[in-house]
Enzyme design. Structure first.
Site: not given
Length: 356
Positions: A49, A209, A205, A54, A183
């Protein structure tokens, strides 16, 4: 007549063909070498996150073909699911934090919304829309939202819930901003390539996590630059995977580990201190010193807070760090920042890529 042409006259037809093939192979190798020099591999790293996906979406909007109307429509389902996920998180937190509902009928609404299986959501209709509107107008839910650092809630929750009327319209097509704020945790490795000024930028990318990081090792070869994203607003939040660990401490530890890897000895390090917009909002009521006692700057000071966080990452790092404060959902900001990143990368690689 050259010696090589004299020698060629004495060759058998088989030998001439072998030489022709060899020469063609040499030419192709030279072309391949030239083409490979035109590609820059940018590895996007950071904790979950932090804004990596994005940023990739922004590259597609700014330097790619963007999103067609049909492609935009495919995001509607994800927007609906994000809304239900956010409200379910707040409903659960209401119970844990023991916050009462302002209106008793919202208990029934909460029960109905909680029973929704989010991954099965494909539409956005009543009675669910009215239930969500009623819940979002409840002072209890709003208090719960104000305490979001105490549980896990998507940054886009308020954005979507403030726009339920538009999103619930039967003709709804997600906007560019809706798409940027969706998300979906990255699992595995995603790549996006685009041409810019006769150079190919290949962005990789990877999932942020902890469970995804073991997959990163396969991406480490021939990396031109690392772009490491930090969510500035996470200084007062805990990890999804561990409620006792601060998100920014985890991000800092990961950054300091990655830049010591031998694979990146020749890679430049670019630090994106992201979500500056959320920091500007949060720092007015959530004080850095409460989570990082070593902070001795003034409270509610965005500039001092940003400087402190950057120094936490930059301290004891021997390599040059190029850094930018970013808002990954702001297309103009990312366009400006990536122009600077592109200029830096091209300048760093002028000689290697025969651009001088």
């Amino acid at each position: 007549m050259t010696l090589s042409s004299v020698g060629a006259c004495c060759l058998s037809p088989e030998a001439k063909e072998a030489r022709r093939i060899n020469d063609e192979i040499e030419r192709q190798l030279r072309r391949d070498k030239k083409d490979s020099r035109r590609e820059y591999k940018l590895l996007l790293l950071g904790t979950g996150e932090s804004g990596k996906s994005t940023f990739i979406k922004q590259m597609r909007i700014i330097h790619g073909r963007g999103y067609s109307e049909e492609e935009k429509r495919t995001f509607a389902r994800l927007v609906y699911q994000n809304i239900f996920t956010a409200m379910q998180a707040m409903i659960q937190a209401m119970n844990i934090l023991q916050i009462p509902y302002q209106y008793q009928h919202n208990k029934a609404h909460a029960s109905m919304v909680s029973e929704v299986i989010v991954e099965n959501v494909t539409t956005f209709t009543n009675p669910y829309v009215d239930a969500l509107k009623s819940l979002w107008s409840d002072s209890g839910i709003l208090e719960c939202y104000s305490r979001k650092r105490e549980y896990q809630l998507s940054d886009s929750a308020k954005y979507y819930l403030n726009d339920l009327e538009r999103i619930a319209d039967a003709t709804y097509v997600p906007t560019q901003q809706d798409i940027l704020r969706v998300r979906v945790p990255t699992t595995g490795i995603m790549e996006y390539s685009f041409d810019l000024e006769n150079v190919v930028f290949r962005m990789v990318d990877v999932g942020g996590q902890r469970s995804e990081r073991r997959k990163w090792i396969h991406c480490f070869e021939k990396v031109t630059s690392i772009i490491f994203l930090v969510a500035l607003s996470e200084y007062d939040q805990v990890l999804v995977e561990s409620v006792n660990e601060n998100r920014m401490e985890e991000s800092k530890a990961l950054f300091h580990t990655i830049i010591t890897y031998e694979w990146f000895e020749k890679s430049s390090i670019i630090l994106f201190l992201n979500k500056i917009d959320l920091l500007e909002e949060k720092i007015m009521f959530s004080h850095l010193v409460d989570y990082f006692p070593e902070y001795d700057g003034p409270q509610r000071d965005v500039k001092a807070g940003c400087e402190f966080i950057f120094n936490m990452f930059a301290d004891n790092v021997k390599k040059m760090i190029y850094y930018h404060f970013t808002c990954a959902t702001d297309t103009d900001n990312i366009r400006f920042v990536f122009r600077a990143v592109k200029d830096h990368i091209l300048q760093e690689n002028l000689e290697d890529y025969n651009l001088v």
